[in-house]
Every structure is written in C-alpha cells, then in structure tokens.
Design a protein around this motif. Structure first.
Motif, mmCIF file in Angstrom:
data_model
loop_
_atom_site.group_PDB
_atom_site.id
_atom_site.type_symbol
_atom_site.label_atom_id
_atom_site.label_comp_id
_atom_site.label_asym_id
_atom_site.label_seq_id
_atom_site.Cartn_x
_atom_site.Cartn_y
_atom_site.Cartn_z
ATOM 1 N N ALA A 73 94.207 -1.443 18.927
ATOM 2 C CA ALA A 73 93.631 -0.590 19.969
ATOM 3 C C ALA A 73 92.134 -0.425 19.725
ATOM 4 O O ALA A 73 91.723 0.132 18.701
ATOM 5 C CB ALA A 73 94.318 0.772 19.994
ATOM 6 N N THR A 74 91.343 -0.943 20.639
ATOM 7 C CA THR A 74 89.899 -0.768 20.554
ATOM 8 C C THR A 74 89.493 0.367 21.491
ATOM 9 O O THR A 74 89.920 0.401 22.655
ATOM 10 C CB THR A 74 89.160 -2.077 20.883
ATOM 11 N N LEU A 75 88.688 1.292 20.986
ATOM 12 C CA LEU A 75 88.334 2.495 21.740
ATOM 13 C C LEU A 75 86.821 2.636 21.865
ATOM 14 O O LEU A 75 86.077 2.299 20.955
ATOM 15 C CB LEU A 75 88.869 3.757 21.045
ATOM 16 N N ASN A 76 86.382 3.169 22.988
ATOM 17 C CA ASN A 76 84.972 3.497 23.200
ATOM 18 C C ASN A 76 84.780 4.965 22.815
ATOM 19 O O ASN A 76 84.995 5.869 23.627
ATOM 20 C CB ASN A 76 84.580 3.252 24.659
ATOM 21 N N GLN A 77 84.380 5.198 21.566
ATOM 22 C CA GLN A 77 84.236 6.544 21.028
ATOM 23 C C GLN A 77 82.772 6.985 21.027
ATOM 24 O O GLN A 77 81.858 6.176 21.258
ATOM 25 C CB GLN A 77 84.812 6.615 19.610
ATOM 26 N N THR A 78 82.567 8.267 20.726
ATOM 27 C CA THR A 78 81.227 8.841 20.626
ATOM 28 C C THR A 78 81.170 9.684 19.354
ATOM 29 O O THR A 78 82.126 10.423 19.080
ATOM 30 C CB THR A 78 80.904 9.724 21.852
ATOM 31 N N PRO A 79 80.107 9.584 18.550
ATOM 32 C CA PRO A 79 80.053 10.331 17.293
ATOM 33 C C PRO A 79 80.369 11.817 17.464
ATOM 34 O O PRO A 79 79.780 12.497 18.290
ATOM 35 C CB PRO A 79 78.609 10.122 16.824
ATOM 36 N N PHE A 80 81.332 12.267 16.689
ATOM 37 C CA PHE A 80 81.890 13.616 16.648
ATOM 38 C C PHE A 80 81.998 14.295 18.019
ATOM 39 O O PHE A 80 81.790 15.483 18.174
ATOM 40 C CB PHE A 80 81.183 14.523 15.626
ATOM 41 N N ASP A 81 82.421 13.506 19.017
ATOM 42 C CA ASP A 81 82.843 14.057 20.308
ATOM 43 C C ASP A 81 84.359 14.207 20.220
ATOM 44 O O ASP A 81 85.123 13.376 20.704
ATOM 45 C CB ASP A 81 82.443 13.106 21.442
ATOM 46 N N TRP A 82 84.778 15.266 19.567
ATOM 47 C CA TRP A 82 86.172 15.407 19.154
ATOM 48 C C TRP A 82 87.141 15.375 20.332
ATOM 49 O O TRP A 82 88.183 14.701 20.280
ATOM 50 C CB TRP A 82 86.354 16.696 18.363
ATOM 51 N N LYS A 83 86.807 16.102 21.384
ATOM 52 C CA LYS A 83 87.717 16.177 22.528
ATOM 53 C C LYS A 83 87.941 14.798 23.123
ATOM 54 O O LYS A 83 89.076 14.381 23.365
ATOM 55 C CB LYS A 83 87.154 17.132 23.582
ATOM 56 N N HIS A 84 86.843 14.090 23.353
ATOM 57 C CA HIS A 84 86.957 12.740 23.932
ATOM 58 C C HIS A 84 87.655 11.779 22.973
ATOM 59 O O HIS A 84 88.561 11.035 23.372
ATOM 60 C CB HIS A 84 85.569 12.206 24.266
ATOM 61 N N ASN A 85 87.253 11.801 21.709
ATOM 62 C CA ASN A 85 87.787 10.834 20.748
ATOM 63 C C ASN A 85 89.295 10.992 20.555
ATOM 64 O O ASN A 85 90.042 10.005 20.543
ATOM 65 C CB ASN A 85 87.072 10.967 19.406
ATOM 66 N N LEU B 41 103.763 -1.218 15.159
ATOM 67 C CA LEU B 41 102.602 -0.966 14.295
ATOM 68 C C LEU B 41 101.334 -1.070 15.133
ATOM 69 O O LEU B 41 101.064 -2.119 15.742
ATOM 70 C CB LEU B 41 102.579 -1.973 13.143
ATOM 71 N N LEU B 42 100.566 0.012 15.154
ATOM 72 C CA LEU B 42 99.334 0.088 15.946
ATOM 73 C C LEU B 42 98.154 0.328 15.019
ATOM 74 O O LEU B 42 98.172 1.264 14.215
ATOM 75 C CB LEU B 42 99.424 1.226 16.962
ATOM 76 N N CYS B 43 97.131 -0.510 15.147
ATOM 77 C CA CYS B 43 95.930 -0.357 14.314
ATOM 78 C C CYS B 43 94.728 -0.003 15.184
ATOM 79 O O CYS B 43 94.422 -0.703 16.159
ATOM 80 C CB CYS B 43 95.648 -1.657 13.557
ATOM 81 N N PHE B 44 94.040 1.085 14.829
ATOM 82 C CA PHE B 44 92.777 1.460 15.454
ATOM 83 C C PHE B 44 91.619 0.895 14.628
ATOM 84 O O PHE B 44 91.806 0.406 13.518
ATOM 85 C CB PHE B 44 92.652 2.982 15.542
ATOM 86 N N ALA B 45 90.401 1.016 15.170
ATOM 87 C CA ALA B 45 89.221 0.470 14.503
ATOM 88 C C ALA B 45 88.706 1.407 13.414
ATOM 89 O O ALA B 45 89.222 2.512 13.199
ATOM 90 C CB ALA B 45 88.116 0.192 15.526
ATOM 91 N N GLU B 46 87.674 0.973 12.738
ATOM 92 C CA GLU B 46 87.060 1.698 11.626
ATOM 93 C C GLU B 46 86.464 3.028 12.090
ATOM 94 O O GLU B 46 85.780 3.099 13.104
ATOM 95 C CB GLU B 46 85.974 0.814 11.023
ATOM 96 N N LEU B 47 86.770 4.094 11.337
ATOM 97 C CA LEU B 47 86.210 5.421 11.597
ATOM 98 C C LEU B 47 86.406 5.852 13.048
ATOM 99 O O LEU B 47 85.539 6.468 13.674
ATOM 100 C CB LEU B 47 84.725 5.462 11.221
ATOM 101 N N THR B 48 87.580 5.558 13.569
ATOM 102 C CA THR B 48 87.880 5.855 14.971
ATOM 103 C C THR B 48 87.803 7.342 15.283
ATOM 104 O O THR B 48 87.348 7.734 16.363
ATOM 105 C CB THR B 48 89.277 5.320 15.335
ATOM 106 N N LEU B 49 88.232 8.179 14.373
ATOM 107 C CA LEU B 49 88.271 9.615 14.659
ATOM 108 C C LEU B 49 86.885 10.200 14.887
ATOM 109 O O LEU B 49 86.660 10.951 15.830
ATOM 110 C CB LEU B 49 88.975 10.364 13.520
ATOM 111 N N THR B 50 85.956 9.856 14.025
ATOM 112 C CA THR B 50 84.619 10.452 14.113
ATOM 113 C C THR B 50 83.673 9.634 14.974
ATOM 114 O O THR B 50 82.689 10.161 15.503
ATOM 115 C CB THR B 50 83.977 10.535 12.718
ATOM 116 N N GLY B 51 83.964 8.329 15.129
ATOM 117 C CA GLY B 51 82.956 7.383 15.572
ATOM 118 C C GLY B 51 82.266 6.830 14.335
ATOM 119 O O GLY B 51 82.144 7.509 13.298
ATOM 120 N N TYR B 52 81.822 5.563 14.424
ATOM 121 C CA TYR B 52 81.220 4.917 13.267
ATOM 122 C C TYR B 52 79.794 5.373 13.003
ATOM 123 O O TYR B 52 79.339 5.395 11.864
ATOM 124 C CB TYR B 52 81.239 3.391 13.471
#
Length: 615
Positions: free
Chosen positions: A15-27, A45-56
């Motif tokens: 799963a590739t996600l378009n995240q934003t640094p520490f935008d918790w609600k969106h992420n 088995l589902l794998c997310f990208a690096e530092l997905t929770l916070t944004g890289y």
C-alpha cells in the motif's frame, strides 16, 4: 493467514500512501482506508511504506520526544483495525533518548515486534544520520510500552509457518553487510522493503532490477513499497510497488497516481513460483512521460497541501516559463482524468467545472511584462500559449518603472547610465522591476508565485536575484536547459500542446539588452550542451577543472573548452549565494544544485584559483 497452515499461499499486498508530515488525522485516515481495501480483498499480508505514520520528511522534528510518542499512540489506533490480517507499518521509535527508523509487524491486532533500520543514507538529498541512529546487525532488545513488552531490533518473524523479515529502504542498497544476506541464511520466505525513495527520472528501472535480483539472490519473495506524492515540498515519491519472486517480477503498479492511496495485490504461492498469479499494471518508463507525471502530481500536492488559491506566473514567451505553464495545464488534465472533475475541483477548493481549460483559467494567471527590449515574437509566444491552455492572461509594460529607477540612480551618481559601462545593472533592473507587481498580483489572488529558474542557470548564476528568481516555488530548478528545450518539443508533438509551436521556434534569450544587440543565452554563457557536460563532470562526478578538461578535450589542445571550463568554475563559485536563496524546488533528476536538497557548497571559497591555473 489461516490458510497458511496447510498450503503456503497468501494474498500479499503493498500500500503506497500520499502522506503529510505529522498530519495525524489525514495520515491515519489514509492508512485505515488502505486497510479496509486490503481486508475487503482478503489480503493476508499488507506492507506500508517507510515511516508511513508520521510521513518521511519530518526532518528535525524527528529529534523531539513528542513526535515518536504521538506516533506510538497512533500506531495503537491502527493496531485496533488489524483484525484477521498481518500488517507492516513504519514509524519512528524513541529508545533511551535516541530515535530509530522502525517497521512494526502486527498480526491480528497484536504487535509481534519492530525491526529497526540498520543502514542510514547520507549522500545527495539524504540526511538520515542527523535524525536517526543505525541499529546494530544481529542485536535484539525488549522495550516496554504501556506495560507491554515488545521485541525490537534485527528480527525474523514466524507467522503461521511463513518466515518474514525486513530490509528498510537503504538496507537493500548497501554493498557490504546487507541484511538480506543474513536473512537468506536464516531461511526467510518473504522480505518486506518499506521505502521512501525519491523520484528521479529513470530510477524506477533501477529499483525493479534491484528487487528482481534480490529475490533471486536470497531465494525468496521480495516486496518493495515506496511512498507516494509530494509529501513535504521538495521531494516527490513515485509510489512504486514491486513484487518479485526468485528472480521474476510478479507484480507492478502504475506509479504517480493522484489518489491518496493505492493498494496492489498479488496471489503468491510461497513454494511454487509458477503458481503465483502475476499482477502487472501498465506503467510508462519513458523519461519525458515520467517527468510529466511527476511534476503534475508534485504541483497538485503542493497546491492542495499549501491551501493556496492557484498559481501566478510571469510568462515571458521563453522556454522556462512556458514549460511551467504547460506543467500546470497538464496537472489539470491528468488530475481530472484520474480523479474526475468533481473530486479534482473539490480537492483544490474550486467550483465544479468539467472543462479542463476552464479549470486552468481558474488556477493559473500568466502575465507578460514587457519593456522596449522585448520583442513581438516573445509576446506572441506567451499569448498564444496562454490562450491555448486556457490560462488567464495579462500584458503590461514595466518601462515606466525601469525609467523611474534608472533616473533616480542617474541623479544620485550625477551621470547617465550606458550599456557600455552599466550592462549588468541595466539588465538586472528590468528583471527586478517585474518582481514587485507580479508579487502583488499573487498576494491579491492568494496564489503561489512560480519562479522559472532552471538548473543550468543555477550553475552559473545566470538569473537576477529578486527578479526572475522571485517566487515561492521553483518547479524546474533541477532540470537542465537542454532537457527543458527537448521536453517542450516532445510536449508539442506527443501531448498535443500546439500552442508551444511559437515558443519552440525561438532561441533562448533574456531579452534584457536592446534588440539590436541580438542577445542570446548561449552567447552570454556558452553552448548549453557544453555547460551540461561540464556540470555533469564537475558537480555530479566532483572532478577538478583539470580532470574535466582531460575528459572532454579528446587529447587535443582546445582553448575554447578551457575558457568555458574556467568560466563555469568561476561562475559556480561566486554564485553559491544565489543558489542558497532559490525558492524551494522539486528534485526531478539524478543531479540537483539546490543546496538544501542535494549539493552543498561554501558561499565563500578559494574559487578554484589554483586548480584553474593548472589549465
């Protein structure tokens, strides 16, 4: 993974996600949405990208205590949704006052452990050792969080008879002590690689080969998952999801999507590669098309995340401003095609409009700001392009402002200004006179002012600070002039931007000297092709002036080449202060002269004096 106990088959997904640094609600919402997609498709088995929770790209915020603490609390929220599925998700982990880059494996709402990254990139745009500590190979410790004991470090997990482990991004790129070497010896079946690997043209092909060869070398199933989109401003992630099995690519996604998330599934047979069902989507690797996709997505993300109301551009009729105008039009065309007009307009706070050209008119305002040194050819090129893409277009003269500034200086100096004595100043005042009024328009429209600096100009300072460099975003600052020129030709033909025909017929010129002086960029500098060759050797390969000359002179004495090399190094050295002040730019190529994202150089230096004397 209930079926793994008898037959070693599973549905594996990235799963590739378009995240934003520490935008918790969106992420977190984005993670949940991808999780729901995966669970509805019976993913095991589902794998997310690096530092997905916070944004890289949290940068120095990674050094704080609160970021990792908040990330842990958000992780627990995600764990609650992981029923009947195994999930890998990245987050920073704070241990004894140090921050580590971690990948947590969750199985059926239980944290099995957290693998910590062992190799931290520190070259080019990468700066990880500033924020993270590298974990030692083979080391495992136990930490306590909210009364729960959790293993962290260099781990191998067993989930219903399938052995799973991680290489986190850079772990796969190192030449020595690669984790995969040891994991192979431990009989690991699946290696997961959550990554945040920046976009550069043609880089995806290199990644594919790395993942394919890794799966062969380590005799395993290897899943790579990258971040997606313009996460934080400069760096673009293409959202690559690549799955390979024992030397064969089994699954690929279409990169650079405008969607907030993209999940790629593959039915994998762990023991029988031939029984794995391929899931390969069509994805263009052609360099010009890649660039169109990447810049379109980058502009879209920058606009919506900054909450600006549109773009303003000083459209000169030249190549640099024209390619930016075309990119904005292409952003609209691709965004509407992928998201639908309603979702695209809503995401940017625009009233619904189904016609792409009318949407361009809502978000892009172009202005041709002429002087007596401007030609009718560039005015026509600017106006025709703006009309063809639907941009709002204005045309005014700044001659009055130029004359006002010049007359004040003449009075102060007690003499007239002349092109013989005051060439640079008379050029610069024209470029600078354009800046205040275009900034005023951008402020009134609450829009982003786009600056048109390219990489070739950045190398040698061929730009006016507080003039044509004015702006809050520099979309093409990492592209060379030759690439810009050939892309415009390609876009006219392949993307059918017929309004570019006038631009493509012109030779690059600043149009700051009187027309009878026939000013061109290459006459002021050197042929752009030569400049690009010197740049590649001097900046990317870090060769000395003598080494550059030895590489390019073909064994013959070449005084013109020597002169161009000397000019390049001298102009490079004295113009670092300009590069320090360039607006934020997108990283699009293997080479970038932005000191905040690729090439650091001292503002004050010896200027290569001794090295140039060897020529």
């Amino acid at each position: 993974m209930s079926n793994l106990q008898t037959v070693r088959k599973l549905i594996l997904a990235g799963a590739t996600l378009n995240q934003t640094p520490f935008d918790w609600k969106h992420n977190v919402a984005n993670i949940r949405h991808a999780l729901e997609k995966a669970k509805s498709s019976k993913v095991d088995l589902l794998c997310f990208a690096e530092l997905t929770l916070t944004g890289y790209s949290c940068e120095d915020v990674f050094l704080s205590e609160w970021l990792a603490e908040t990330a842990w609390n958000k992780l627990l929220e995600v764990v609650a949704y992981c029923d009947n599925i195994t999930v890998a998700i990245g987050l920073p982990v704070r241990i004894d006052g140090k921050t580590y880059n971690g990948a947590c494996l969750i199985h059926n709402k239980k944290i099995l452990g957290i693998t910590l990254k062992q190799n931290l990139p520190k070259d080019g745009i990468h700066y990880e050792p500033r924020w993270f500590e590298a974990w030692k190979s083979g080391e495992v410790i136990t930490i306590e969080r909210a009364g729960n004991k959790i293993q962290v470090g260099d781990l191998v997990y067993d989930v219903n008879g399938v052995r799973i482990a991680f290489e986190i991004c850079e772990d796969a790129w190192v030449l020595t002590n690669r984790p995969g070497e040891r994991l192979c010896k431990q009989g690991v079946d699946i290696i997961l690689n959550p990554s945040a690997s920046h976009f550069a043209m043609s880089k995806s092909n290199i990644r594919e080969e790395l993942i394919r060869s890794s799966s062969e070398k380590f005799n395993c199933t290897y899943l790579y998952v990258n971040q997606l989109g313009n996460e934080a401003g400069r760096i673009i992630y293409d959202g690559d999801v690549i799955l390979a099995q024992r030397g064969e690519i089994k699954a690929l996604n279409r990169r650079l999507t405008f969607q907030h998330n993209d999940v790629l599934y593959c039915d994998v047979n762990i023991d029988d590669t031939n029984a794995t069902i391929p899931a390969i989507e069509i994805d263009s690797k052609e360099k010009n098309e890649e660039l169109a996709q990447a810049v379109s997505l980058a502009l879209y993300d920058y606009l919506r995340k900054s909450k600006a109301k549109g773009f303003v551009l000083s459209l000169s009729g030249g190549a640099d401003s024209s390619i930016i105008a075309t990119f904005v039009a292409e952003m609209v065309r691709r965004g509407i095609h992928e998201l639908g007009a309603e979702n695209f307009c809503k995401s940017l706070g625009l009233p619904l409009e189904n016609n792409a050209k009318k949407v361009v008119g809502q978000i892009l305002t172009c202005v041709y700001q002429g002087t007596k040194n401007s030609s009718t050819h560039t005015l026509q090129a600017a106006e025709e392009l703006a009309k063809s893409i639907g941009a709002t277009f204005h045309h005014w003269s700044i001659e009055e402002e130029v004359n006002s500034y010049s007359s004040k200086i003449e009075e102060a100096l007690g003499r007239s200004l002349s092109w013989e004595k005051d060439d640079i100043a008379l050029q610069n005042i024209q470029a600078r006179s354009r800046s205040p009024i275009i900034w005023m328009l951008a402020n009134i429209k609450q829009a982003l002012l786009l600056t048109t600096s390219n990489r070739s100009e950045g190398n040698v300072g061929y730009a006016t600070m507080d003039g044509d460099t004015s702006g809050s975003l520099a979309p093409i600052a990492s592209l060379s002039k030759p690439f810009v020129l050939q892309w415009l030709q390609w876009a006219e033909q392949e993307l059918e931007y017929k309004g570019l025909s006038f631009v493509n017929d012109l030779k690059p010129t600043a149009e700051l000297r009187p027309l009878e002086r026939h000013q061109t960029d290459e006459a002021d500098l050197m042929p752009y092709g030569v400049l690009e060759q010197i740049e590649l050797l001097a900046i990317k390969q870090r060769k000395s002036p003598k080494e550059v000359y030895s590489t390019l002179n073909n064994g013959n004495e070449d005084e013109v080449l020597k002169s161009n090399i000397k000019k390049f190094f001298r102009l490079w050295s004295i113009n670092q202060w300009k590069r320090e002040r360039l607006a934020p730019s997108f990283h699009l190529d293997d080479l970038n002269v932005d000191p905040r994202s690729w090439c650091r150089f001292p503002i004050l230096s010896g200027g290569f004096d001794e090295e140039l004397n060897t020529l």
